[in-house]
Design an enzyme around this catalytic site. Structure first.
Site, short mmCIF file in Angstrom:
data_model
loop_
_atom_site.label_atom_id
_atom_site.label_comp_id
_atom_site.label_asym_id
_atom_site.label_seq_id
_atom_site.Cartn_x
_atom_site.Cartn_y
_atom_site.Cartn_z
CB ALA A 267 -11.36 19.52 -6.90
CE LYS B 111 2.10 9.75 -5.57
NZ LYS B 111 1.56 9.20 -4.30
CB ILE C 202 -12.43 14.89 -0.30
CG1 ILE C 202 -11.98 15.83 0.91
CG2 ILE C 202 -12.95 13.69 0.12
CD1 ILE C 202 -12.78 16.13 1.85
CB CYS D 139 -1.68 2.19 -8.47
SG CYS D 139 0.10 1.72 -7.90
CE LYS E 294 -0.51 -1.85 -12.21
NZ LYS E 294 -1.03 -2.72 -11.20
CG PHE F 198 -2.17 -1.04 1.15
CD1 PHE F 198 -3.16 -0.97 0.52
CD2 PHE F 198 -1.84 -2.44 1.81
CE1 PHE F 198 -4.10 -2.09 0.42
CE2 PHE F 198 -2.53 -3.17 1.38
CZ PHE F 198 -3.76 -3.11 1.10
CG LEU F 199 4.95 1.03 -1.55
CD1 LEU F 199 5.08 2.22 -2.78
CD2 LEU F 199 6.24 0.56 -1.23
P1 NAD Z 1 7.98 -1.30 -11.78
O1 NAD Z 1 7.32 -1.23 -13.32
O2 NAD Z 1 8.47 0.23 -11.30
O3 NAD Z 1 9.07 -2.40 -11.66
C1 NAD Z 1 9.04 -3.67 -11.93
C2 NAD Z 1 10.29 -4.47 -12.18
O4 NAD Z 1 10.08 -5.73 -12.10
C3 NAD Z 1 11.00 -3.77 -13.25
O5 NAD Z 1 12.17 -3.39 -12.78
C4 NAD Z 1 11.21 -5.09 -14.27
O6 NAD Z 1 12.47 -5.04 -14.83
C5 NAD Z 1 10.87 -6.04 -12.98
N1 NAD Z 1 10.63 -7.49 -13.83
C6 NAD Z 1 9.55 -8.00 -14.75
N2 NAD Z 1 9.63 -9.20 -14.81
C7 NAD Z 1 10.69 -9.62 -14.09
C8 NAD Z 1 11.14 -11.08 -13.75
N3 NAD Z 1 10.71 -12.03 -14.59
N4 NAD Z 1 12.20 -11.17 -12.98
C9 NAD Z 1 12.49 -10.38 -12.26
N5 NAD Z 1 12.29 -8.77 -12.35
C10 NAD Z 1 11.19 -8.72 -13.44
O7 NAD Z 1 6.51 -1.43 -11.05
P2 NAD Z 1 6.21 -1.05 -9.56
O8 NAD Z 1 5.55 0.12 -9.80
O9 NAD Z 1 7.37 -1.13 -8.66
O10 NAD Z 1 4.89 -2.16 -9.43
C11 NAD Z 1 5.01 -3.34 -9.03
C12 NAD Z 1 3.91 -3.94 -8.69
O11 NAD Z 1 3.27 -3.40 -7.59
C13 NAD Z 1 2.71 -3.95 -9.56
O12 NAD Z 1 1.85 -4.78 -9.38
C14 NAD Z 1 2.16 -2.61 -8.87
O13 NAD Z 1 0.65 -2.55 -9.02
C15 NAD Z 1 2.29 -2.77 -7.46
N6 NAD Z 1 2.29 -1.66 -6.63
C16 NAD Z 1 2.66 -0.46 -6.91
C17 NAD Z 1 2.77 0.73 -6.46
C18 NAD Z 1 3.51 2.06 -6.78
O14 NAD Z 1 3.34 2.87 -6.16
N7 NAD Z 1 4.33 2.09 -7.99
C19 NAD Z 1 2.07 0.70 -4.91
C20 NAD Z 1 1.65 -0.66 -4.48
C21 NAD Z 1 1.81 -1.65 -5.33
#
Ligand code: NAD
Length: 442
Positions: A258, A327, A256, A266, A269, A155-156
């Site tokens: 605007a 942001k 809340i 996130c 998607k 949840f970060l």
């Molecule tokens: P990101 O795109 O910044 O990083 C994903 C990383 O995974 C990339 O460095 C990519 O090279 C690597 N990767 C892809 N396939 C791989 C494999 N087979 N083996 C090893 N590494 C591999 O993604 P993110 O923003 O860190 O998000 C990751 C997940 O966490 C997503 O599902 C996202 O929805 C979720 N999430 C993101 C956030 C956010 O604020 N970014 C917050 C909570 C949850």
């Protein structure tokens, strides 16, 4: 204790670094060789406040390692977190390719008990697929090795990610095994000394919790944006309405505000993916479909205000954009409202000059040569017909309006985040548009 963190993006790198800060050994794995080579040299691929010194400290203490070899990371690892990307597929559902690639690789090399945890945001049923994929590979090898799967959505918030990880409101863990529960409890104990809870539940509920949380937040934003647009029609001020409703503790003051629509990696998607999951299960999430529509409309609102101001004639107009990332305090450009605004302006023949304190490199990857990038915020407004404030970085909060009068062609501002004081703008004689408040000096 030793863990593996697979994926070194915003989530994996922050989570891995914060776990190492508690004294355990963490090996971060990524398929991107450049990323790993850079990380080994202390070069961090993302902008996230507080991350760099913590990462360097733990590398020096030899608790944080980087590799492209998942096999190597598995050695002595008690837990493996999957934190790879889950981008939207063409139909809006989450693309699980990377998650299942990791599961396959784990199954190929696993040789001791391990808890495999999905930290990526993944649809309901994914942990089951991860389990089946690992088992399939073990069966191919003819190995009988015990392992558990768990769901631990993250949840970060980008921009506050380190702080959020170190002091989470709550930890959600979906698991069906007491052994996995004990392992994860031990791992997270250092983060819960402030009494914030660790909530154990079944796996599908944990998986859905993440989507429900992001959808609720996106709903609050779209709701307020819709009310803001009504405010403009009826002569109300959305900031007053926000103060009015926010003081009701059932509603609360957060999310809340605007603005120019939500973006990022996130909300867009995840809202799409939960709508898709519901459709597949014969249930139409009408509220979230409306949330998405309102947001898509809102991302163009600043463009429409500007276009109307110039009676649709933007040919050759020089427009300055302050803030490009989705942001403040992040360099993430994914689904940023600035992209929509730039594309609409370019279509109408305007020339766009953009500045962002941190996201210039990422912006160039997304916007290419569609806009001119400037060294600072004031170079962007030099000779400009109008300024659009898109992202509310702190350094935009108190502009040098007097100097800008001399620099700009018109004293014209579109404030996409309602950060300026309308009364002050009146005094200074600027034409000022914002979201959900009356235009001033029009
Ligand atoms: P990101 O795109 O910044 O990083 C994903 C990383 O995974 C990339 O460095 C990519 O090279 C690597 N990767 C892809 N396939 C791989 C494999 N087979 N083996 C090893 N590494 C591999 O993604 P993110 O923003 O860190 O998000 C990751 C997940 O966490 C997503 O599902 C996202 O929805 C979720 N999430 C993101 C956030 C956010 O604020 N970014 C917050 C909570 C949850």
């Amino acid at each position: 204790m030793k863990i593996s963190m697979v994926g070194t993006g915003y989530v994996g790198l922050v989570s891995g670094t914060c776990f190492s800060e508690t004294g355990i050994n963490v090996t971060c794995v990524d398929v991107n060789e450049d990323k790993i080579n850079n990380l080994k040299k202390g070069i961090i691929p993302i902008y996230e406040p507080g991350l760099e010194p913590m990462l360097k400290r733990n590398v020096e203490k030899e608790r944080l390692f980087f590799t492209t070899s998942l096999k190597e990371s598995l050695e002595d690892s008690e837990t493996l977190f999957i934190a790879v990307g889950t981008p939207p597929g063409e139909d809006g559902s989450a693309d699980l390719r990377h998650v299942l690639d990791v599961a396959r690789e784990v199954g190929k090399h696993l040789d001791h008990y391990m808890v495999v945890v999905t930290k990526s945001t993944v649809p309901i049923g994914t942990a089951k697929k991860v389990k089946a994929t690992i088992q399939e590979e073990l069966d191919k090898r003819g190995e009988k090795i015990d392992f558990d799967v768990a769901s631990n959505p993250e949840f970060l918030k980008e921009g506050d990610a380190v702080e959020d990880f170190l002091r989470p409101d709550r930890i959600i863990i979906g698991t069906e095994s007491e052994k996995a529960e004990e392992v994860l409890k031990k791992l997270y104990r250092p983060f819960l000394l402030n009494q914030h809870p660790i909530l154990f539940m079944d796996i599908p509920s944990a998986e859905l919790t993440k989507y429900a949380a992001n959808s609720m937040l996106a709903t609050k934003i779209s709701f307020m944006n819709d009310i803001a647009n009504l405010c403009e029609k009826v002569g109300a001020d959305v900031n007053e309405v926000r103060r009015g409703i926010g003081s009701d503790t059932r509603i609360g003051t957060k999310f809340i505000y605007a603005g120019a629509g939500y973006g990022g990696s996130c909300f867009p998607k995840d809202v799409k993916a939960i709508i898709r999951t519901a459709d597949e299960n014969d249930h139409s999430l009408e509220i979230l479909k409306a949330v998405e529509d309102v947001n898509n409309r809102q991302k163009s609102i600043l463009f429409h205000k500007l276009n109307n101001h110039f009676n649709g004639d933007l040919e050759g107009k020089k427009i300055a954009l302050w803030g490009l990332s989705f942001k403040p305090n992040t360099d993430d450009m994914r689904e940023a409202p600035s992209i929509t605004i730039v594309n609409r302006l370019i279509e109408k023949g305007a020339k766009v000059y953009g500045y962002d304190p941190v996201a210039m490199k990422e912006a160039k990857k997304v916007l290419g040569d569609k806009i001119t990038y400037t060294e600072d915020q004031y170079e962007a407004v030099e000779g400009a017909d109008a300024l659009i404030l898109v992202t509310e970085w702190s350094e935009f909060r108190v502009p040098k309006w007097k100097e800008m009068e001399q620099m700009m062609k018109n004293k014209l501002v579109f404030d996409g985040r309602n950060i300026y004081d309308p009364n002050e703008m009146i005094k200074l004689g600027w034409t000022y548009y914002s979201i959900g408040r009356k235009p001033i000096n029009k």
